[in-house]
Scaffold this motif. Structure first.
Motif, PDB file in Angstrom:
ATOM      1  N   ASP A 588     -17.221   1.182  17.803  1.00 55.73           N
ATOM      2  CA  ASP A 588     -17.113   2.587  18.196  1.00 55.73           C
ATOM      3  C   ASP A 588     -18.343   3.322  17.677  1.00 55.73           C
ATOM      4  O   ASP A 588     -18.599   3.349  16.469  1.00 55.73           O
ATOM      5  CB  ASP A 588     -15.846   3.206  17.614  1.00 55.73           C
ATOM      6  CG  ASP A 588     -15.584   4.613  18.133  1.00 55.73           C
ATOM      7  OD1 ASP A 588     -16.527   5.256  18.639  1.00 55.73           O
ATOM      8  OD2 ASP A 588     -14.437   5.067  18.008  1.00 55.73           O
ATOM      9  N   VAL A 589     -19.098   3.923  18.590  1.00 52.78           N
ATOM     10  CA  VAL A 589     -20.339   4.584  18.202  1.00 52.78           C
ATOM     11  C   VAL A 589     -20.097   5.756  17.247  1.00 52.78           C
ATOM     12  O   VAL A 589     -20.997   6.170  16.515  1.00 52.78           O
ATOM     13  CB  VAL A 589     -21.103   5.049  19.457  1.00 52.78           C
ATOM     14  CG1 VAL A 589     -20.393   6.228  20.114  1.00 52.78           C
ATOM     15  CG2 VAL A 589     -22.549   5.403  19.124  1.00 52.78           C
ATOM     16  N   LYS A 590     -18.889   6.293  17.225  1.00 58.50           N
ATOM     17  CA  LYS A 590     -18.598   7.407  16.334  1.00 58.50           C
ATOM     18  C   LYS A 590     -18.590   6.980  14.861  1.00 58.50           C
ATOM     19  O   LYS A 590     -18.866   7.781  13.974  1.00 58.50           O
ATOM     20  CB  LYS A 590     -17.247   8.030  16.699  1.00 58.50           C
ATOM     21  CG  LYS A 590     -17.225   8.685  18.076  1.00 58.50           C
ATOM     22  CD  LYS A 590     -15.841   9.250  18.380  1.00 58.50           C
ATOM     23  CE  LYS A 590     -15.790   9.878  19.765  1.00 58.50           C
ATOM     24  NZ  LYS A 590     -14.428  10.392  20.081  1.00 58.50           N
ATOM     25  N   ARG A 593     -23.083   3.724  13.947  1.00 58.96           N
ATOM     26  CA  ARG A 593     -24.262   4.183  14.705  1.00 58.96           C
ATOM     27  C   ARG A 593     -25.322   3.093  14.847  1.00 58.96           C
ATOM     28  O   ARG A 593     -26.144   3.143  15.757  1.00 58.96           O
ATOM     29  CB  ARG A 593     -24.890   5.386  14.016  1.00 58.96           C
ATOM     30  CG  ARG A 593     -23.982   6.569  13.775  1.00 58.96           C
ATOM     31  CD  ARG A 593     -23.548   7.245  15.057  1.00 58.96           C
ATOM     32  NE  ARG A 593     -24.639   7.622  15.923  1.00 58.96           N
ATOM     33  CZ  ARG A 593     -24.496   8.231  17.097  1.00 58.96           C
ATOM     34  NH1 ARG A 593     -23.271   8.527  17.523  1.00 58.96           N
ATOM     35  NH2 ARG A 593     -25.521   8.544  17.844  1.00 58.96           N
ATOM     36  N   ALA A 615     -20.180   1.170  26.199  1.00 58.10           N
ATOM     37  CA  ALA A 615     -19.864   2.492  25.663  1.00 58.10           C
ATOM     38  C   ALA A 615     -20.726   2.798  24.431  1.00 58.10           C
ATOM     39  O   ALA A 615     -21.148   3.941  24.221  1.00 58.10           O
ATOM     40  CB  ALA A 615     -18.379   2.570  25.310  1.00 58.10           C
ATOM     41  N   ASP A 618     -24.168   3.650  25.872  1.00 56.40           N
ATOM     42  CA  ASP A 618     -24.120   4.933  26.575  1.00 56.40           C
ATOM     43  C   ASP A 618     -23.968   6.090  25.599  1.00 56.40           C
ATOM     44  O   ASP A 618     -24.450   7.206  25.859  1.00 56.40           O
ATOM     45  CB  ASP A 618     -22.964   4.942  27.578  1.00 56.40           C
ATOM     46  CG  ASP A 618     -23.215   4.024  28.765  1.00 56.40           C
ATOM     47  OD1 ASP A 618     -24.369   3.587  28.942  1.00 56.40           O
ATOM     48  OD2 ASP A 618     -22.249   3.732  29.501  1.00 56.40           O
ATOM     49  N   GLY A 619     -23.295   5.856  24.487  1.00 59.53           N
ATOM     50  CA  GLY A 619     -23.087   6.908  23.504  1.00 59.53           C
ATOM     51  C   GLY A 619     -24.252   7.098  22.551  1.00 59.53           C
ATOM     52  O   GLY A 619     -24.163   7.918  21.625  1.00 59.53           O
ATOM     53  N   ARG A 751     -29.442  11.172  15.770  1.00 65.43           N
ATOM     54  CA  ARG A 751     -28.470  11.304  16.861  1.00 65.43           C
ATOM     55  C   ARG A 751     -27.080  11.641  16.353  1.00 65.43           C
ATOM     56  O   ARG A 751     -26.260  12.192  17.094  1.00 65.43           O
ATOM     57  CB  ARG A 751     -28.420   9.998  17.663  1.00 65.43           C
ATOM     58  CG  ARG A 751     -29.691   9.721  18.428  1.00 65.43           C
ATOM     59  CD  ARG A 751     -29.651   8.389  19.136  1.00 65.43           C
ATOM     60  NE  ARG A 751     -30.944   8.049  19.708  1.00 65.43           N
ATOM     61  CZ  ARG A 751     -31.223   6.897  20.303  1.00 65.43           C
ATOM     62  NH1 ARG A 751     -30.270   5.979  20.422  1.00 65.43           N
ATOM     63  NH2 ARG A 751     -32.434   6.666  20.775  1.00 65.43           N
TER      64      ARG A 751
END
Length: 753
Positions: A588-590, A593, A615, A618-619, A751
């Motif tokens: 999960d990119v959240k 990172r 995902a 894309d994130g 980011r």
């Protein structure tokens, strides 16, 4: 050429004292520092020649007792350094040495010292009549100088009615006779037995030796003489094929004495040279708890004068050429490449006292460069084993490795090391072979099993074709490189008895060159280990290690890569690396990172894994990926996956990154400027002498999200040098990976705000 290691008998006590030996210095001893000191010393020694091209300063009068000894010593030292450094001035045919060589050839020495040093210099010259004839004459003169008590005094032609022996001259006589043997001019075994008996008789109750009968206080220099002369003699008197350890009281007591008394500052350079010979002859890396070469070399580097000389009083000689010669010998010989480290454990780990020494001698002659060998404890930190490309374990019984020792073996192979185990005694050693297979499989987490190896296996063909290869050679691999080679064939017996008619020597040579990656040989100091160097970090980098595929997926072939990368970032980039293993299906990119993905074999993902990876990109997540070992199957499948996720026409680009890209260049805080890279020998065979990084970048929505290397980074980061890995050298992988990590971390932080 000799690897300076005729016999190492039972040195268990010495190694036991050095279980956690560590050396700390304000400036770590590096090969560059030693090489620079050697070069300056050579320059100074060459400048100190007389107009006649020799070094006869103190004993220039031909009638003086030690005439010729100074020149012989200086020539001996320079020829040794010439085997160690690529300096054309130090080769036997070099103009700079011709007058000294001619002088030594014509010398008729009057003293044992001068004769011994002459023999050692002549033994390093080509085996031609103009060199071997005077060497044979000197050998005979030395043998004839033995006194009735079987010791030696000063005179090469003594009047036995008045001559007295002493242990310093007796030591040098043995060294001269041994040098002649090394050049193919041997002495009868009985002479070596006589020499051995003399030195054993002279051993004192405290474990030491003294100078002579009227000076009976034992000391470090004479104890080194006693130990080394017994080791030299037993090369000729003891080649037994034991299955159990030999208990040698004089050697054990002598090595204990050295371990307790060793301190380089207590010795002049004559004494330091003697102690060094013990270290190389015995294979011992430590005296007591102290690394004798590191400490001795550090001591010498602090003593070197600005003009390159060393200046101490030796044998009443105050001019610096004698001290400088001894210093050069110590520094040069101690940094020779280490063939194998031999592992000490609680059992018959060294029943064949000459096996590895005999192998190193053969390798030195075959490769025309001296090799050293070492013994290391199974209880030291495994980084101490990494100054050789492979770790040799021999035995006939279950080594009964403790959990801590098994963990150390696991750390060693994860750090790029290769274990080579040899069962001795044929079927009598079956318990060793059975146990070794169990230990080796366990350290891989039972993910790998031994398989039979044929003559075409890279590990058995990197040096040359092996004739009559035994059928029972097995290998255990991580899919990229061999981690462990085992054989039930008693190769040790051939090494111990110098039976070169068997394939035992060629097998070992192939394993050595395989483990070196068929690259230029590294010296003892060029270890791939990266020490911990905790300090105040400028940043903390969080990295997700991606676990992909099913249970059989090889996503973690080099688990040691990221621990070593963390230490590199800590030492050189003021960064603290924190890693966690994250399943691709949970990425999960959240929360993650920055990620690193690698693997071996075809990459097959489920639908959820592909969805999560897209995902992540894309994130705006950032990923570094490489094909471990340069594995083509993984590289092909990974690139196909990227094309599947981002087909042509999508708002993504997958293209080769320019060499000047900031991810490589290192032109940012704590980066390392990188103007070129070097690829491994195997890779250069395919791509030529390319010096630019070949990495691809994936940009999605005009943001870089992936840096991809089809050439290996991970095995290099682990410290693996093995042949068969296609990618960057360890040094280039280290710098390239650190720069990419720092660059991607900075982007990820930006980011995430």
């Amino acid at each position: 050429m000799r690897p300076f290691a005729p016999v190492s008998l039972v040195i268990t006590l010495l190694l036991g004292l050095g279980l956690h030996a560590q050396v700390s210095a304000q400036q770590p001893l590096t090969d560059d520092r030693v090489t620079a000191a050697l070069t300056r010393g050579v320059d100074a020694l060459l400048k100190s020649r007389t107009p006649a091209g020799t070094w006869e300063h103190e004993y220039a009068d031909p009638a003086s007792q030690h005439h010729g000894g100074e020149t012989s010593l200086a020539l001996y030292a320079l020829l040794h350094v010439g085997e160690n450094l690529p300096d054309k001035r130090l080769k036997p045919g070099a103009e700079e040495l011709q007058r000294a060589i001619a002088f030594v050839r014509e010398l008729k020495p009057k003293s044992v010292y001068a004769a011994s040093l002459q023999a050692n210099a002549l033994a390093l010259l080509p085996r031609k009549p103009e060199n071997t004839k005077p060497l044979e004459q000197t050998r005979r003169a030395l043998a004839g100088a033995m006194l009735p008590d079987n010791g030696f005094g000063y005179d090469i032609a003594p009047n036995v009615r008045f001559a007295n022996s002493d242990n310093s001259n007796s030591q040098y006589a043995a060294l001269g006779l041994w040098a002649a043997y090394d050049a193919g001019i041997g002495s009868p075994v009985q002479m070596w037995k006589t020499i051995e008996d003399y030195w054993r008789k002279m051993a004192q109750p405290d474990g030491g030796w003294y100078y002579r009968g009227d000076r009976v206080q034992t000391n470090l220099a004479m104890t080194a003489a006693g130990v080394q002369c017994i080791l030299i003699a037993t090369e000729h008197t003891d080649r037994a094929l034991r299955l159990e350890m030999r208990n040698d009281k004089q050697l054990i007591d002598g090595m204990r004495y050295l371990g307790e008394k060793w301190a380089p500052e207590k010795l002049d350079l004559y004494g330091l040279y003697g102690v060094e010979r013990v270290g190389l002859l015995s294979g011992a890396k430590f005296f007591g708890r102290r690394n004798w070469y590191v400490e001795g070399a550090e001591h010498l580097l602090t003593m070197q004068l600005p003009e390159g000389h060393w200046r101490t009083k030796i044998w009443d000689v105050t001019q610096p050429h004698v001290s400088t010669s001894f210093a050069l010998l110590f520094l040069a010989r101690g940094r020779n490449p280490v063939l194998f480290n031999k592992l000490q454990y609680d059992g018959p780990w060294h029943a064949r006292t000459r096996d590895l020494a005999g192998l190193a001698e053969w390798m030195s002659n075959q490769y025309e460069r001296p090799f050293n060998w070492q013994t290391v404890s199974s209880d030291v930190h495994p980084d101490e084993w990494l100054d050789a490309p492979a770790l040799l374990i021999t035995g006939s019984q279950d080594p009964k490795f403790t959990p801590q020792q098994q963990a150390a073996l696991r750390s060693y192979v994860n750090a790029g090391g290769l274990v080579f185990s040899v069962q001795i005694g044929g079927s009598k050693g079956k318990a060793f072979g059975d146990a070794i297979r169990s230990y080796a499989t366990a350290i891989t987490g039972n993910k790998a099993e031994f398989r039979k190896l044929g003559a075409d296996a890279p590990v058995l063909s990197s040096y040359g074709k092996i004739k009559n290869l035994p059928a029972n050679i097995e290998g255990l691999s991580n899919g990229v490189r061999e981690l462990w080679i085992h054989t039930d064939e008693d190769l040790s017996a051939a090494w111990q008895t110098n039976n070169t008619a068997t394939p035992a020597f060629d097998i070992a040579a192939n394993i050595y060159f395989y483990a070196c990656g068929r690259e230029e040989l590294r010296t003892k100091l060029a270890s791939t280990a990266v020490p911990n160097a905790p300090g105040k970090a400028a940043r903390t980098i969080s990295l997700a290690r991606i676990k992909w595929g099913g249970e059989t997926a090889n996503w973690d072939a080099e688990p040691g890569a990221f621990g070593r990368l963390g230490r590199l970032l800590e030492n050189k980039s003021r960064s603290n690396l924190v890693t966690e293993t994250v399943s691709l299906a949970a990425l999960d990119v959240k929360t993650n990172r920055l990620a690193w993905l690698n693997g071996v074999g075809k990459m097959e993902l489920g639908a959820e894994e592909e969805k999560r990876l897209k995902a992540f990109f894309d994130g705006g997540g950032l990923m570094i990926a490489d094909a471990v070992g340069g594995d083509r199957e993984f590289a092909t499948s990974f690139e196909a996956l990227i094309e599947k996720l981002y087909p042509k026409g999508s708002k993504a680009k997958f293209e080769l990154l320019d060499q000047a890209h900031s991810a490589f260049s290192g032109t940012f805080e704590d980066g390392e400027p990188l103007t070129s890279v070097k690829y491994r020998a195997l890779t250069r065979q395919t791509i030529g002498d390319v010096t630019t990084p070949k990495c691809w970048g994936l940009t999605v929505n005009n943001r870089l999200v992936l840096v991809w290397s089809p050439h290996d980074l991970s095995s290099g980061l682990a410290g693996a040098r093995a042949w068969g890995i296609s990618g960057y050298t360890i040094e280039s992988a280290d710098v390239l990976s650190r720069n990419m990590m720092l660059y991607c971390h900075a982007l990820a932080v930006t980011r995430g705000r």
